[in-house]
Write a protein that holds these residues in place. Structure first.
Motif, PDB file in Angstrom:
ATOM      1  N   GLY A 148       0.734  -1.112  -0.143  1.00 36.27           N
ATOM      2  CA  GLY A 148      -0.091   0.216  -0.033  1.00 36.27           C
ATOM      3  C   GLY A 148       0.881   1.183  -0.150  1.00 36.27           C
ATOM      4  N   ASP A 149       0.645   2.033   1.027  1.00 33.14           N
ATOM      5  CA  ASP A 149       1.483   3.288   1.123  1.00 33.14           C
ATOM      6  C   ASP A 149       2.773   3.000   2.115  1.00 33.14           C
ATOM      7  OD1 ASP A 149      -0.145   4.744  -0.609  1.00 33.14           O
ATOM      8  OD2 ASP A 149      -1.484   5.453   1.116  1.00 33.14           O
ATOM      9  N   GLU A 150       2.979   1.781   2.682  1.00 40.50           N
ATOM     10  CA  GLU A 150       3.860   1.608   3.739  1.00 40.50           C
ATOM     11  C   GLU A 150       5.043   1.121   2.813  1.00 40.50           C
ATOM     12  OE1 GLU A 150       3.813   2.346   6.659  1.00 40.50           O
ATOM     13  OE2 GLU A 150       1.962   3.403   6.505  1.00 40.50           O
ATOM     14  N   HIS A 151       5.992   1.647   3.217  1.00 45.72           N
ATOM     15  CA  HIS A 151       7.739   1.172   2.765  1.00 45.72           C
ATOM     16  C   HIS A 151       8.384   0.697   3.881  1.00 45.72           C
ATOM     17  CE1 HIS A 151       7.525   3.230  -1.430  1.00 45.72           C
ATOM     18  NE2 HIS A 151       6.467   3.858  -0.976  1.00 45.72           N
ATOM     19  N   SER A 152       9.184  -0.610   3.794  1.00 40.29           N
ATOM     20  CA  SER A 152       9.935  -0.980   4.733  1.00 40.29           C
ATOM     21  C   SER A 152      10.987  -1.768   4.180  1.00 40.29           C
ATOM     22  CB  SER A 152       9.180  -1.978   5.604  1.00 40.29           C
ATOM     23  OG  SER A 152       8.568  -3.116   4.785  1.00 40.29           O
ATOM     24  N   GLU A 153      12.318  -1.963   4.938  1.00 40.72           N
ATOM     25  CA  GLU A 153      13.163  -2.619   4.355  1.00 40.72           C
ATOM     26  C   GLU A 153      13.873  -3.503   5.164  1.00 40.72           C
ATOM     27  OE1 GLU A 153      14.795   0.484   1.024  1.00 40.72           O
ATOM     28  OE2 GLU A 153      16.165   0.124   2.669  1.00 40.72           O
ATOM     29  N   TYR A 154      14.670  -4.561   4.842  1.00 38.91           N
ATOM     30  CA  TYR A 154      15.378  -5.418   5.755  1.00 38.91           C
ATOM     31  C   TYR A 154      16.765  -6.009   4.902  1.00 38.91           C
ATOM     32  CZ  TYR A 154      13.166  -9.026   2.649  1.00 38.91           C
ATOM     33  OH  TYR A 154      12.545  -9.506   1.479  1.00 38.91           O
ATOM     34  N   LEU A 155      17.454  -6.610   5.881  1.00 42.46           N
ATOM     35  CA  LEU A 155      18.640  -7.248   5.098  1.00 42.46           C
ATOM     36  C   LEU A 155      18.031  -8.644   4.647  1.00 42.46           C
ATOM     37  CD1 LEU A 155      21.559  -6.088   7.482  1.00 42.46           C
ATOM     38  CD2 LEU A 155      20.677  -5.156   5.498  1.00 42.46           C
ATOM     39  N   THR A 156      18.756  -8.792   3.450  1.00 40.95           N
ATOM     40  CA  THR A 156      18.600 -10.317   2.974  1.00 40.95           C
ATOM     41  C   THR A 156      19.643 -10.756   2.100  1.00 40.95           C
ATOM     42  OG1 THR A 156      17.280 -11.386   1.403  1.00 40.95           O
ATOM     43  CG2 THR A 156      18.006  -9.077   0.491  1.00 40.95           C
ATOM     44  N   ARG A 157      19.739 -12.001   2.014  1.00 43.69           N
ATOM     45  CA  ARG A 157      20.795 -12.876   1.122  1.00 43.69           C
ATOM     46  C   ARG A 157      22.191 -12.880   1.990  1.00 43.69           C
ATOM     47  NH1 ARG A 157      18.554 -14.349  -3.497  1.00 43.69           N
ATOM     48  NH2 ARG A 157      20.514 -15.364  -3.932  1.00 43.69           N
ATOM     49  N   PHE A 158      22.163 -12.969   3.415  1.00 44.27           N
ATOM     50  CA  PHE A 158      23.297 -13.486   4.093  1.00 44.27           C
ATOM     51  C   PHE A 158      23.825 -14.682   3.501  1.00 44.27           C
ATOM     52  CE2 PHE A 158      21.861 -10.631   7.414  1.00 44.27           C
ATOM     53  CZ  PHE A 158      23.095  -9.987   7.907  1.00 44.27           C
ATOM     54  N   ALA A 159      25.472 -14.609   3.264  1.00 41.65           N
ATOM     55  CA  ALA A 159      26.087 -15.715   2.893  1.00 41.65           C
ATOM     56  C   ALA A 159      27.160 -15.878   3.860  1.00 41.65           C
ATOM     57  CB  ALA A 159      26.634 -15.331   1.423  1.00 41.65           C
ATOM     58  N   ASP A 160      27.728 -17.043   3.635  1.00 41.71           N
ATOM     59  CA  ASP A 160      28.715 -17.524   4.761  1.00 41.71           C
ATOM     60  C   ASP A 160      29.772 -16.339   4.750  1.00 41.71           C
ATOM     61  OD1 ASP A 160      30.041 -18.976   6.572  1.00 41.71           O
ATOM     62  OD2 ASP A 160      31.321 -19.940   5.099  1.00 41.71           O
ATOM     63  N   GLY A 161      29.988 -16.028   6.211  1.00 40.67           N
ATOM     64  CA  GLY A 161      31.039 -15.008   6.539  1.00 40.67           C
ATOM     65  C   GLY A 161      30.690 -13.504   6.396  1.00 40.67           C
ATOM     66  N   ASP A 162      29.404 -13.301   5.729  1.00 43.81           N
ATOM     67  CA  ASP A 162      29.112 -11.855   5.629  1.00 43.81           C
ATOM     68  C   ASP A 162      28.697 -11.166   6.866  1.00 43.81           C
ATOM     69  OD1 ASP A 162      29.283 -12.369   2.938  1.00 43.81           O
ATOM     70  OD2 ASP A 162      27.081 -12.063   2.651  1.00 43.81           O
ATOM     71  N   ALA A 163      29.230  -9.945   7.072  1.00 42.68           N
ATOM     72  CA  ALA A 163      29.149  -9.038   8.135  1.00 42.68           C
ATOM     73  C   ALA A 163      28.351  -7.822   8.047  1.00 42.68           C
ATOM     74  CB  ALA A 163      30.442  -8.764   8.882  1.00 42.68           C
ATOM     75  N   ALA A 164      27.353  -7.565   8.887  1.00 44.76           N
ATOM     76  CA  ALA A 164      26.571  -6.485   8.519  1.00 44.76           C
ATOM     77  C   ALA A 164      27.129  -5.555  10.048  1.00 44.76           C
ATOM     78  CB  ALA A 164      25.190  -6.546   8.800  1.00 44.76           C
ATOM     79  N   ILE A 165      27.632  -4.352   9.629  1.00 40.01           N
ATOM     80  CA  ILE A 165      28.337  -3.325  10.794  1.00 40.01           C
ATOM     81  C   ILE A 165      27.154  -2.194  11.045  1.00 40.01           C
ATOM     82  CG2 ILE A 165      30.294  -2.189  11.089  1.00 40.01           C
ATOM     83  CD1 ILE A 165      31.421  -3.636   8.579  1.00 40.01           C
ATOM     84  N   PHE A 166      27.412  -2.055  12.211  1.00 43.61           N
ATOM     85  CA  PHE A 166      26.265  -0.745  12.700  1.00 43.61           C
ATOM     86  C   PHE A 166      27.243  -0.063  13.510  1.00 43.61           C
ATOM     87  CE2 PHE A 166      23.663  -4.438  11.979  1.00 43.61           C
ATOM     88  CZ  PHE A 166      22.498  -4.039  11.398  1.00 43.61           C
ATOM     89  N   ARG A 167      27.416   1.247  13.356  1.00 45.27           N
ATOM     90  CA  ARG A 167      28.314   2.151  14.205  1.00 45.27           C
ATOM     91  C   ARG A 167      27.559   3.118  14.615  1.00 45.27           C
ATOM     92  NH1 ARG A 167      31.758   1.960   9.623  1.00 45.27           N
ATOM     93  NH2 ARG A 167      33.550   0.373   9.835  1.00 45.27           N
ATOM     94  N   TYR A 168      27.245   3.571  15.955  1.00 44.90           N
ATOM     95  CA  TYR A 168      27.916   3.036  16.799  1.00 44.90           C
ATOM     96  C   TYR A 168      26.717   2.508  17.848  1.00 44.90           C
ATOM     97  CZ  TYR A 168      32.530   4.092  15.276  1.00 44.90           C
ATOM     98  OH  TYR A 168      33.417   4.497  14.523  1.00 44.90           O
ATOM     99  N   VAL A 169      27.074   1.396  18.602  1.00 43.46           N
ATOM    100  CA  VAL A 169      25.813   0.967  19.488  1.00 43.46           C
ATOM    101  C   VAL A 169      26.391   1.135  20.926  1.00 43.46           C
ATOM    102  CG1 VAL A 169      24.538  -0.830  20.206  1.00 43.46           C
ATOM    103  CG2 VAL A 169      25.069  -0.623  17.887  1.00 43.46           C
ATOM    104  N   HIS A 170      25.331   1.550  21.795  1.00 47.03           N
ATOM    105  CA  HIS A 170      26.032   1.693  23.251  1.00 47.03           C
ATOM    106  C   HIS A 170      25.483   0.602  24.189  1.00 47.03           C
ATOM    107  CE1 HIS A 170      26.933   4.029  26.958  1.00 47.03           C
ATOM    108  NE2 HIS A 170      25.596   3.583  27.366  1.00 47.03           N
ATOM    109  N   PHE A 171      26.245  -0.005  24.908  1.00 44.70           N
ATOM    110  CA  PHE A 171      26.128  -1.025  25.871  1.00 44.70           C
ATOM    111  C   PHE A 171      26.282  -0.651  27.120  1.00 44.70           C
ATOM    112  CE2 PHE A 171      27.157  -3.101  21.863  1.00 44.70           C
ATOM    113  CZ  PHE A 171      26.495  -4.128  21.564  1.00 44.70           C
ATOM    114  N   THR A 172      25.393  -1.159  28.169  1.00 44.51           N
ATOM    115  CA  THR A 172      25.602  -0.840  29.660  1.00 44.51           C
ATOM    116  C   THR A 172      26.479  -1.895  30.156  1.00 44.51           C
ATOM    117  OG1 THR A 172      23.692  -2.141  30.039  1.00 44.51           O
ATOM    118  CG2 THR A 172      23.048   0.201  29.482  1.00 44.51           C
TER     119      THR A 172
END
Length: 466
Positions: A357-381
């Motif tokens: 409809g009018d909604e757009h969304s995205e996600y990560l697809t097609r992870f292959a062996d050894g693929d890394a998705a990187i997120f800068r930066y995440v705060h951990f307590t």
């Protein structure tokens, strides 16, 4: 948070401005990628923000389908806008009698609509235009355009005619500066900065700069400001600008997505700094952008990964065969095609786009062996004990490694992703983690390790730590 605009608008080739008439807002002018990958739309929207986080869509600022009356415009690539004497001027590229020329329309409002376009005599160019314009502190205006060789000259006071004697056809060159396309000019203090897509590292994924003490040069090459090569598996170019807002300078650039060269590029924003000589320090792509590090406790959308590393943690694989056709190309076209094919493959993590409809969304697809998705930066307590994610898998079992700081950095835990029922069936998965030694801000690496057929191991929608 990057990317900064709503998912319904794919916005490459970004020019960001703060106008004298409205100094408390940033205005963005950018191309409009067709999500299906079929080029760029012949109309462009304008966005603005007072805080760089919440963006207002002002609607279509310029529509070449109705505004341009001398030809049909099917694609509207990079543009720029200037303000002078209370009026706004919109510079774009369009064919005139079969030859690409720089053109200009105008408006009394920064968000348009821009109307009454006219070609600028003397700007004929056989290739990409990518205009950039500067109105200097004394009111003088300068226009730049071109590909491989940057041309430029001084504009007359009417803003649509060049002073012919000032035109220089080799302000930047590919040989001396690595200039590919996408110029953008700014002034800071005594220096003028020309930003451009730079081929020095191979593909024109670097947004670099050259500087001079005169708007028309000569320009001395500086360095790379940001490189978006690892934003997508087929990342090809970069284009952006820089601006000062409330005393802080920023680089505005785009990232490719969806495994496409064109068709889903997203505008992103990072803070930059200068040294005492006026040189710009290189920065890396981040997820947080100009905001604070993301809280590990909050849901993080997986598509906001700022960088990927394909096969970085996998065992060496045999050579693969490109899945798309090779055409008999020669010269420069052959070189560009070789660059584009170099790292292209069927498998490899990337974003996917969904429209309901009018909604757009995205996600990560097609992870292959050894693929890394990187997120800068995440705060951990340091008190997080569990990782939770929403993922999908079809007849595969995958270990999703959770590491910080590097692809071989400290391991927080490992989450097993099993068959969820199908690629459209999202399921929640959990695993125990240990973050006691990880309190603070870190780059987070989500790495898929083979547990199935080694191809499409899993898709990932979002995650958090609890």
């Amino acid at each position: 948070m990057n990317p900064i605009l709503p998912l319904y608008y794919a916005a490459p080739d970004v020019e960001a401005h703060v106008w004298k008439s409205d100094p408390d807002r940033v205005y963005l002018y950018c191309s409009n990628d067709r999500i299906d990958g079929g080029g760029m739309d012949p109309y462009q929207n304008c966005f603005s923000s007072a805080d760089l986080m919440h963006w207002e869509d002002h609607g279509i600022a310029f529509d070449a389908r109705t505004a341009v009356n001398w030809t049909k415009v099917d694609n509207l690539p990079a543009i720029d806008v200037a303000e002078k004497d209370g009026r706004y001027y919109y510079y774009f590229t369009a064919p005139v009698d079969g030859v690409l020329m720089q053109c200009v329309a105008s408006s009394d409002r920064p968000g348009g609509p821009f109307t009454d376009p006219k070609p600028i005599v003397g700007t004929e160019f056989p290739s990409c235009g990518d205009p950039s314009v500067l109105v200097d502190e004394d009111g003088s205006a300068y226009l730049f355009w071109g590909q491989f060789y940057l041309r430029g000259g001084k504009l007359k006071d009417n803003m649509y005619e060049l002073e012919p004697d000032t035109v220089d056809t080799m302000i930047l060159t590919e040989q001396e500066h690595g200039f590919h396309e996408g110029s953008s000019i700014r002034r800071r203090g005594e220096y003028y900065y020309l930003l451009y897509a730079d081929t020095t590292r191979g593909k024109p994924t670097c947004l670099s700069y050259a500087k001079s003490k005169h708007p028309l040069g000569p320009y001395v090459k500086g360095g790379v400001i940001i490189d978006n090569e690892k934003c997508d598996i087929i990342s090809w170019n970069n284009h952006g600008s820089m601006l000062e807002f409330r005393g802080q300078w920023y680089i505005v650039y785009h990232r490719a997505t969806l495994g496409r060269e064109i068709g889903g590029r997203r505008v992103c924003l990072e803070s930059i700094t200068f040294d005492d000589n006026g040189d710009i320090r290189e920065v890396c792509m981040t997820t947080q952008g100009t905001g604070k590090p993301l809280s590990a406790a909050e849901w993080i959308d997986a598509y906001r990964a700022c960088e990927f590393d394909w096969g970085a943690a996998a065992e060496p694989a045999p050579e693969w065969t490109p899945f798309f056709l090779h055409f008999p190309l020669r010269g420069w076209n052959q070189q560009m095609n070789e660059y584009r094919l170099k790292n292209a493959k069927d498998d490899g993590v990337r974003t996917a786009h969904v429209i309901k409809g009018d909604e757009h969304s995205e996600y990560l697809t097609r992870f292959a062996d050894g693929d890394a998705a990187i997120f800068r930066y995440v705060h951990f307590t340091g008190e997080e004990t569990e990782f939770v994610c929403e993922a999908a898998s079809y007849r595969a079992e995958t270990e999703l490694w959770l590491r910080v700081d590097a692809v071989d950095g400290p391991l927080l835990g490992s989450c097993r992703i099993t068959h969820s029922g199908g690629w459209a069936d999202w399921k929640e998965y959990r695993c125990k983690v240990n973050t006691k030694e990880t309190a603070g801000d870190h780059a987070l690496y989500l790495i898929a390790r083979e547990g199935g057929d080694g191809h499409r191991l899993c898709d990932l929608k979002r995650f958090r730590f609890v």
